[in-house]
Design a protein around this motif. Structure first.
Motif, mmCIF file in Angstrom:
data_model
loop_
_atom_site.group_PDB
_atom_site.id
_atom_site.type_symbol
_atom_site.label_atom_id
_atom_site.label_comp_id
_atom_site.label_asym_id
_atom_site.label_seq_id
_atom_site.Cartn_x
_atom_site.Cartn_y
_atom_site.Cartn_z
ATOM 1 N N THR A 47 0.831 -1.210 0.000
ATOM 2 C CA THR A 47 0.000 0.000 0.000
ATOM 3 C C THR A 47 0.859 1.251 0.000
ATOM 4 O O THR A 47 0.586 2.219 -0.728
ATOM 5 N N LEU A 51 0.720 3.971 -3.045
ATOM 6 C CA LEU A 51 0.302 5.357 -2.837
ATOM 7 C C LEU A 51 1.467 6.327 -2.934
ATOM 8 O O LEU A 51 1.310 7.450 -3.424
ATOM 9 N N THR A 55 1.348 9.079 -5.803
ATOM 10 C CA THR A 55 1.256 10.482 -5.392
ATOM 11 C C THR A 55 2.272 11.333 -6.127
ATOM 12 O O THR A 55 1.975 12.458 -6.568
ATOM 13 N N GLY A 85 -6.909 6.498 1.465
ATOM 14 C CA GLY A 85 -5.756 5.815 2.035
ATOM 15 C C GLY A 85 -6.140 4.580 2.831
ATOM 16 O O GLY A 85 -5.543 3.504 2.673
ATOM 17 N N ASN A 88 -7.458 1.596 0.629
ATOM 18 C CA ASN A 88 -6.385 0.832 0.012
ATOM 19 C C ASN A 88 -5.699 -0.081 1.014
ATOM 20 O O ASN A 88 -5.442 -1.265 0.738
ATOM 21 N N SER A 185 -4.669 12.088 -3.040
ATOM 22 C CA SER A 185 -3.601 11.093 -2.968
ATOM 23 C C SER A 185 -2.526 11.505 -1.974
ATOM 24 O O SER A 185 -1.956 10.654 -1.273
ATOM 25 N N ALA A 188 -3.996 10.675 1.299
ATOM 26 C CA ALA A 188 -4.042 9.222 1.438
ATOM 27 C C ALA A 188 -2.668 8.654 1.765
ATOM 28 O O ALA A 188 -2.528 7.767 2.621
ATOM 29 N N ALA A 189 -1.631 9.163 1.095
ATOM 30 C CA ALA A 189 -0.275 8.689 1.363
ATOM 31 C C ALA A 189 0.156 9.038 2.780
ATOM 32 O O ALA A 189 0.801 8.230 3.468
ATOM 33 N N THR A 221 -4.010 3.258 -9.018
ATOM 34 C CA THR A 221 -4.292 4.568 -8.430
ATOM 35 C C THR A 221 -4.326 5.677 -9.469
ATOM 36 O O THR A 221 -5.365 6.303 -9.690
#
Length: 297
Positions: A47, A51, A55, A85, A88, A185, A188-189, A221
């Motif tokens: 993951t 990500l 990103t 995030g 995922n 993103s 999320a990261a 993604t």
């Protein structure tokens, strides 16, 4: 002003639907590829790689630092990014112990709930009911198979995040357009990458993993979420949620072709029911929602 608004309302539905289908095929192919990273860095590490690389790609493509985010817009954007995030991370954790097609079926409870609660007509409920029947048939019963309870819990939790992604992604996308994907993103990261670092540490920096990570980032993604953001802002929320019922079909086919996960005749029948439900909601869909940025009030 009225001319622009009218043309937006009458834009064809086939374009966002087509983009959504491409996005779903891409994300399931990426999920199959991501499983090859699990032995080296685990689900959390995969993951983080997905990500992290995605990103960077999205930031270069969309340059999100040029977007001005007002204070009132941050809540929707933050929930959208955080749900992305966690969705995922939880889905990959589910893939560690349960098949791809089953994981997607359980995760779909999120968008299915969005479609159900957004229904206003009897025929919408009928399509949801058909999709539910298909999902129930997908679950193994009386075949000597058992599902890991923790894996099921991860998949269901990912479904909750998926529902939040749909609801808040539509609002954030209407405010920031394509740059929403890059902004989301980044958030999320920031949420998921620390889990990967804690689990895999410096193994994430292995040069041998970078080509696979790049493929996963593009397929899972960068490409699908960019296409989904376009679809989110051009389809009613309930229609988007119901069309996503094709995900178990794409997941099952991807698992069969790339992971050699066999399906029973009953499970293929379930996939047919889900596809029919998706086709039904697409055929009976009303005109798309108002154009991005028009607001509600």
């Amino acid at each position: 002003m009225n001319t622009v608004r009218t043309s937006s309302f009458h834009s064809p539905l086939w374009l966002p639907i087509g983009l959504l289908l491409i996005a779903m095929a891409s994300i399931q192919l990426g999920a199959s590829l991501a499983k090859s990273l699990f032995p080296a860095v685990g689900a959390a590490g995969a993951t983080a790689l997905r990500l992290g690389v995605a990103t960077v790609l999205l930031a270069v493509a969309f340059r999100p630092w040029r977007v001005r985010v007002e204070r009132a817009q941050w809540p929707a954007l933050l929930v959208y990014g955080a749900s992305l995030g966690l969705m995922n991370l939880l889905f990959y954790k589910a893939l560690e112990t349960i098949p791809l097609g089953i994981a997607i079926s359980l995760e779909f409870t999120g968008p299915l709930a969005v479609a159900l609660f957004g229904s206003r007509r009897l025929r919408d409920v009928a399509w949801v009911g058909l999709a539910v029947a298909g999902l129930l048939l997908l679950l193994p019963k009386g075949q000597g198979q058992t599902l890991d309870p923790l894996g099921m819990a991860y998949a269901l939790s990912a479904g909750l995040c998926w529902a939040l992604y749909i609801l808040f992604g539509q609002k954030a996308g209407a405010e920031h357009g394509p740059q929403t994907v890059a902004l989301g993103s980044i958030i999320a990261a920031a949420v998921a990458v620390p889990f990967g670092i804690a689990h895999a540490g410096t193994d994430l920096l292995s040069p041998a993993l970078l080509p696979i990570a790049l493929g996963v980032a593009l397929l899972s993604t960068a490409i699908p979420y960019s296409l989904e953001m376009v679809a989110l802002t051009r389809l009613p929320t309930r229609t988007f949620g119901m069309l996503m019922s094709l995900e178990p079909a794409f997941g099952a086919l991807s698992g069969l072709l790339f992971l050699h996960e066999q399906l029973s005749g009953l499970q293929w029948l379930a996939i047919g029911a889900i596809i029919l439900a998706s086709a039904g909601t697409a055929m009976t869909a009303q005109a798309p929602v108002r154009e991005p940025g028009s607001g509600e009030g």
